[in-house]
Design an enzyme around this catalytic site. Structure first.
Site, short mmCIF file in Angstrom:
data_model
loop_
_atom_site.label_atom_id
_atom_site.label_comp_id
_atom_site.label_asym_id
_atom_site.label_seq_id
_atom_site.Cartn_x
_atom_site.Cartn_y
_atom_site.Cartn_z
N ASP A 70 -3.83 26.16 -39.52
CA ASP A 70 -3.71 27.14 -41.11
C ASP A 70 -2.03 26.68 -41.22
O ASP A 70 -1.65 25.97 -41.50
CB ASP A 70 -3.45 28.25 -39.41
CG ASP A 70 -4.51 29.14 -39.39
OD1 ASP A 70 -5.81 28.61 -40.11
OD2 ASP A 70 -4.77 29.85 -38.48
N TYR A 120 -3.32 21.43 -28.16
CA TYR A 120 -2.07 22.20 -28.66
C TYR A 120 -1.46 22.75 -27.43
O TYR A 120 -1.40 22.98 -26.82
CB TYR A 120 -3.11 23.47 -29.11
CG TYR A 120 -3.89 23.43 -30.74
CD1 TYR A 120 -3.30 23.49 -32.41
CD2 TYR A 120 -5.11 23.21 -30.55
CE1 TYR A 120 -3.90 23.52 -33.32
CE2 TYR A 120 -6.25 23.05 -31.94
CZ TYR A 120 -5.33 22.85 -32.95
OH TYR A 120 -6.03 22.89 -34.11
#
Lengths: 271, 271
Positions: free
Chosen positions: B53, B115
């Site tokens: 994103d 992540y």
């Protein structure tokens, strides 16, 4: 009583801490004065613990906050950081505040300061250290770091540090006492940390450039002691770039009653 | 043979990795394609391991590099990082490169990804973490972090993670396998690290928002298992902001012969 502030800033966008005539780039002092004036609601004066060069960073800079008319700052110390930060840009923050006697001078009452110089020696450049370290294309080995650490020992003690002062500086008393000087690997960086009762102009950056020459094999480690003794700037290494330098800590002759007494400043020694 | 690149970027200035129609902001993919084209001297194509994103960062993103005409890239893999970095802006860097079989797809051959979501909970904001962490005004205690870590255990295993997918996502196979999920304090930050065989849209940011609600006492820790079982996005916490998210690591079905095999990526897990 006046207020002492503990400040952190990313120096990249500023022409150093101190307001200077004829410099068009913003300074941290000007930015902080405007923010404090807005927060307090009347004209304020900010006096720093030292000048820092353009591009140099700070994680524990100290500065006094006083109103121009001499009246007390109306905000309680524990609320000063949030109040002033509200008016500061993202690259400057007040970390803590403390009431101190009017006799404490943010610059002349300093007992000692600690600077850290950061070298990044990863095989490629790293976006997360851009403007935050001196990048070395060739990594330093563990042996190189060990030799730099040994060489740094020559700085410790009371010496005339003329060899580690920028040429053209008008200072005449060039004797300083270095309390500690170490070089160690921290992840993908190599850090040179030095504390002293005071520093000459560009002293840490020239020390860092000299230790780098040792680490890169351009100078033997025993040369550092000789360079100190020479009192000759030309004998020392390069002035390492400002982006690698951090003013980490300032100690005063008396203990400072920090309002937040934040574990933050202890914790955030690392980026 | 094609080339696999390992990339780091500070996502702040980019509209995510992937080039998108109708988006005026630059993407990492476009910037990298232009730089590779200049370095290689002929039109190149870059294919990423995932979309990220807008504002999300990466320390170990992987992408393939191929020439548009299908001829081999003429630069040896060990020289690709420096060659391409020369044409990249400071907030993107190629960390490493490897020759890989044409059958390896940078996205579909992924075995797992890790992540990390970073919360900054210092008493005041910190200029050095600006745009690099989610700032929490109220610090998390050691107990809070411990409870978050226990709660994160509910993510481990093979589950339908519909509750942790952004509404409006068109994905129909919402089952993923989470290999590990931990929360720990690292200096002035609290880090949530999660590895899985794949992630749904916004999955890590919704997981982070849900664990934060647990740490802040807004949700009991045992609620996380119930939320997973509910498959209802409305039951989970907020979507934590993109600035705290880092794609740290990508693993493939086969070992990648990285040219620099850099200790860098191992070392630079911390900022």
């Amino acid at each position: 009583m006046k207020i002492l502030l503990k400040i952190a800033y990313l120096g990249t966008a500023y022409a150093g801490f101190q307001a200077q005539r004829g410099v068009s780039c913003r300074t941290v002092q000007e930015t902080l004065t405007e923010a404090a004036t807005r927060a307090v609601g009347k004209p304020c004066r900010i006096t720093g613990c030292s000048r820092t060069d353009s591009g140099v960073h700070a994680k524990g800079f100290c500065a006094s906050l006083e109103t121009e008319d001499g009246t007390p700052v109306s905000i309680p110390p524990e609320k000063i950081p949030v109040s002033v930060n509200h008016h500061l840009p993202p690259d400057i923050a007040v970390l803590d505040a403390a009431p101190v006697p009017d006799t404490l001078h943010p610059r002349y009452s300093v007992k000692g300061k600690e600077y850290v110089y950061v070298f990044l020696d990863s095989p490629t450049r790293d976006p997360f250290y851009e403007g935050r370290a001196m990048y070395l294309k060739k990594p330093l080995t563990d042996d190189d770091v060990q030799i730099m650490n040994c060489a740094a020992g020559a700085f410790i003690g009371t010496h005339d540090f003329s060899a580690f002062m920028a040429q053209g500086s008008k200072i005449t008393d060039t004797v300083r006492t270095v309390f500690s000087a170490t070089v160690r690997r921290v992840g993908s960086t190599v850090e040179f940390a030095v504390s002293a009762d005071g520093f000459l102009y560009n002293m840490v950056r020239i020390m860092a450039g000299t230790l780098l020459a040792v680490g890169q094999g351009k100078l033997p480690p025993e040369a550092v002691e000789t360079i100190v003794g020479s009192r000759n700037r030309a004998e020392a290494g390069i002035t390492a770039p400002p982006c690698g330098l951090y003013l980490n800590r300032v100690d005063y002759n008396e203990p400072i009653p920090w309002a937040l007494c934040s574990p933050h400043t202890e914790r955030s020694e690392r980026l």
